[in-house]
Enzyme design. Structure first.
Site, short mmCIF file in Angstrom:
data_model
loop_
_atom_site.label_atom_id
_atom_site.label_comp_id
_atom_site.label_asym_id
_atom_site.label_seq_id
_atom_site.Cartn_x
_atom_site.Cartn_y
_atom_site.Cartn_z
N SER A 70 -0.88 -10.32 0.71
CA SER A 70 -0.24 -11.37 -0.07
C SER A 70 0.79 -12.17 0.74
CB SER A 70 0.39 -10.76 -1.33
OG SER A 70 0.88 -11.73 -2.20
N ASP A 284 1.23 -18.53 -2.04
CA ASP A 284 1.43 -17.50 -1.02
C ASP A 284 0.12 -17.24 -0.28
OD1 ASP A 284 0.25 -16.33 -3.23
OD2 ASP A 284 1.17 -14.38 -2.91
N ASP A 286 -2.31 -15.11 -0.33
CA ASP A 286 -3.59 -14.85 -1.00
C ASP A 286 -3.73 -15.66 -2.29
OD1 ASP A 286 -1.72 -13.40 -2.48
OD2 ASP A 286 -3.08 -11.75 -2.90
N ASP A 288 -1.90 -16.09 -5.17
CA ASP A 288 -1.66 -15.64 -6.55
C ASP A 288 -0.26 -15.98 -7.04
OD1 ASP A 288 -0.17 -13.71 -5.23
OD2 ASP A 288 -1.40 -12.02 -5.85
N ASN A 380 8.98 -14.93 -9.36
CA ASN A 380 8.40 -15.27 -8.06
C ASN A 380 7.17 -16.18 -8.16
OD1 ASN A 380 6.19 -13.59 -8.75
ND2 ASN A 380 7.05 -11.83 -7.67
N ARG A 506 18.49 -1.76 -10.17
CA ARG A 506 17.22 -1.02 -10.20
C ARG A 506 16.89 -0.55 -8.78
NH1 ARG A 506 12.87 -4.23 -8.32
NH2 ARG A 506 11.41 -2.69 -9.11
N THR A 510 10.04 1.23 -2.69
CA THR A 510 9.54 1.68 -1.40
C THR A 510 10.63 2.11 -0.42
OG1 THR A 510 9.53 -0.62 -0.64
CG2 THR A 510 7.47 0.25 -1.54
N ARG A 515 18.74 -2.56 -5.85
CA ARG A 515 18.88 -4.01 -6.00
C ARG A 515 19.86 -4.30 -7.14
NH1 ARG A 515 14.87 -5.46 -2.61
NH2 ARG A 515 12.98 -4.17 -2.60
#
Length: 550
Positions: A70, A284, A286, A288, A380, A506, A510, A515
């Site tokens: 992406s 972006d 790919d 989406d 986004n 939150r 990964t 954040r």
């Protein structure tokens, strides 16, 4: 009981000799599937080929596998599976994907036996796996590893070559719906969307403050290639000037361009001319995600993100449905990151119910399916609209109702055409762009007219490094922190000191990061609120490294 015999010698030989597990670290299947440096993903691709065949046999239909990362930079790549209805992989199977990716080579066959036995999968069925990839140089070799896995379990790979992620989702659903949703080819995709667009636009290409020219940033990715086919189909109805549309191997994918770059940096992408008040959009890598923007007379970049796209669409659909005279359950789904001003506008001005979902497009998609018409977008720019089958049938039955007026019948036909313009399976930047252009043209709006609907609250996003992100636990669609004990009370106390203040925290999915998002009446106060909350997280959640600062 399922027939669980398969050629395990071939599966093991391929794993050991051609696609051995080379990495010691574990990987986890998430909303975006697997993503990592392309050089580390060969064995993961092979194993996802195996899993795709098992999923297809379990669901008794074809599934898709998309090779993409992406908006990530070009050295990265990734893979995600697509379920028969064109949706993301069912969450319970994410655990199987993670297990397949991380098991040792000599235990891989045992895991296959385990899933076949537990889920009673019939192994004799010949199934098709649709394979797509983006423009990354690493994609062809990773596709070969994927197809080796498909063939090892006697699946049939159908290679669609370089396509957008939304296209592959569309193809999978078309195949499994027996072509009811559309023709599962690129030409079928272009024809369905462009015909609906031209039908809605009519003979007048410009209207009021709307002019049919847009500057399109293709992120040097697959969207840049595919938009050229659309331009051929659309003719003069929409003039698309293409930028960052280099062919594979020349332009750097997502480098200083693309939807994520524009959203995060809040600035123009490289290569797109900065023409005052000219409507621009970026997708972006790919295709989406979609972001709109323009430059004002003071050279300031104005961003119209997923929140604004969602509201534009929801308001338009509400007006269209009301003109049909039908009672319809329309709702909009947001995440905690949605600007508070957008939520206020939706609930107070539009009177459209809002549901909140956890961050991650799969959560929004499932929440949207609860409505007859569900609109969802992340800030986004990733999102779409889903329509219940019962609603579509209601529209078609209404066309046979002679008590309805000609105007109502015309409105019903228009709503059905709008549905044809939308890729319901997943967020589709090109489909979404055509829908936005349809709405702006219909209303006679410039991009500035669109922006004037409401004013975003100033906001700030910060990150706090912590020893262990799992110390942070949230509820209420990630808007309320329940661990560490007392942190939410501290956040509430801090927020109460700021006018129009809102903040939540939150954990990253990964990394060992937390954040911190904050809003307030001014940018200075939003910055200060964000900092205060970040410092409190640092103190109460074992922050590491330098303390947060502005």
């Amino acid at each position: 009981m399922a027939n669980n015999h398969f050629n395990y010698k071939t599966v093991y030989a391929f794993a050991r000799e051609m696609h051995p597990k080379t990495e010691k670290f574990d990987v986890q299947y998430g909303t975006a599937g697997f993503r990592a440096k392309a050089s580390t993903l060969g064995y993961v691709m092979y194993r996802m080929g195996l899993l795709a065949v098992l999923r297809a046999r379990y669901k008794k239909g074809c599934v898709g596998v998309m090779i993409t990362a992406s908006h990530n930079p070009e050295p990265d790549n990734g893979v995600k599976l697509i379920d028969p209805c064109g949706e993301m992989l069912e969450q319970s199977w994410e655990l199987w994907a993670t297990k397949f990716a991380n098991v040792a080579d000599d235990e891989l066959v045992d895991v296959i036996h385990e899933i076949v036995s537990k889920l009673d999968i019939e192994m004799t069925q010949r199934v098709e796996i649709l394979v797509g990839k983006d423009t990354r140089p690493s994609s062809p070799s990773l596709a070969k590893a994927l197809c080796d896995g498909i063939l090892a379990l006697s699946g049939k790979p159908i290679d669609y070559g370089i396509v957008t992620t939304p296209q592959l989702h569309y193809f999978v659903y078309c195949k499994n719906s027996k072509h009811e949703y559309g023709i599962p080819t690129e030409e079928g995709y272009y024809t369905k969307l462009s015909n609906a667009f031209k039908k809605l636009r009519g003979e007048s290409f410009n209207n009021g403050n709307y002019f049919n020219k847009i500057l399109f940033d293709g992120a040097n990715g697959v969207g840049a290639k595919k938009i050229k086919y659309f331009q051929e189909c659309l003719g003069d109805s929409l003039k698309i000037e293409m930028y960052n549309d280099e062919l594979i191997g020349t332009g750097k994918l997502n480098f200083m361009c693309g939807a994520d770059y524009v959203k995060v940096k809040q600035t123009f992408p490289n290569g797109v001319p900065q023409i005052t008040e000219q409507r621009c959009c970026s997708v972006d890598g790919d295709a989406d995600r979609l972001i709109y923007y323009y430059l004002d007379e003071n050279k300031k970049c104005h961003l119209l993100d997923g929140d604004r796209i969602a509201i534009l669409i929801a308001e338009y659909l509400k007006e269209m449905v009301e003109s049909t005279g039908l009672e319809v359950d329309l709702g909009l789904v947001q995440t905690a990151y949605a600007n508070g001003a957008s939520t206020d506008y939706i609930t107070q001005k539009l009177k459209v119910p809002v549901s909140f979902a956890c961050t991650g497009i799969k959560y929004l998609h499932h929440e949207a399916q609860k409505f007859e018409i569900g609109v969802y977008f992340e800030a986004n720019g990733h999102g779409t609209i889903v329509f219940k089958k019962e609603f579509k049938e209601k529209l078609k039955l209404a066309l046979e109702n002679t008590s309805l007026s000609n105007e109502q019948h015309g409105a019903i036909k228009k709503v059905l055409t709008i549905i044809d313009l939308i890729n319901e399976t997943v967020g589709d930047a090109i489909s979404d762009m055509l829908l936005v252009e349809t709405i702006l043209h219909s209303k006679g709006w410039s991009i500035q007219d669109w922006e004037k609907k409401y004013t975003d609250l100033p906001n700030r996003l910060m990150k706090v490094s912590v020893k262990d992100r799992t110390q942070i636990t949230t509820t209420n669609s990630e808007r309320t922190c329940i661990k560490p004990d007392g942190l939410q009370d501290e956040i509430d106390t801090i927020v109460a000191r700021y006018k129009a203040g809102r903040s939540f925290v939150r954990p990253s999915g990964t990394e060992d990061l937390v954040r911190v998002y904050a809003e307030a009446i001014s940018q200075e106060e939003a910055d200060q609120l964000s900092l205060e909350v970040a410092l409190k997280v640092y103190d109460m959640a074992d922050g590491i490294g330098p303390k947060p600062s502005l």
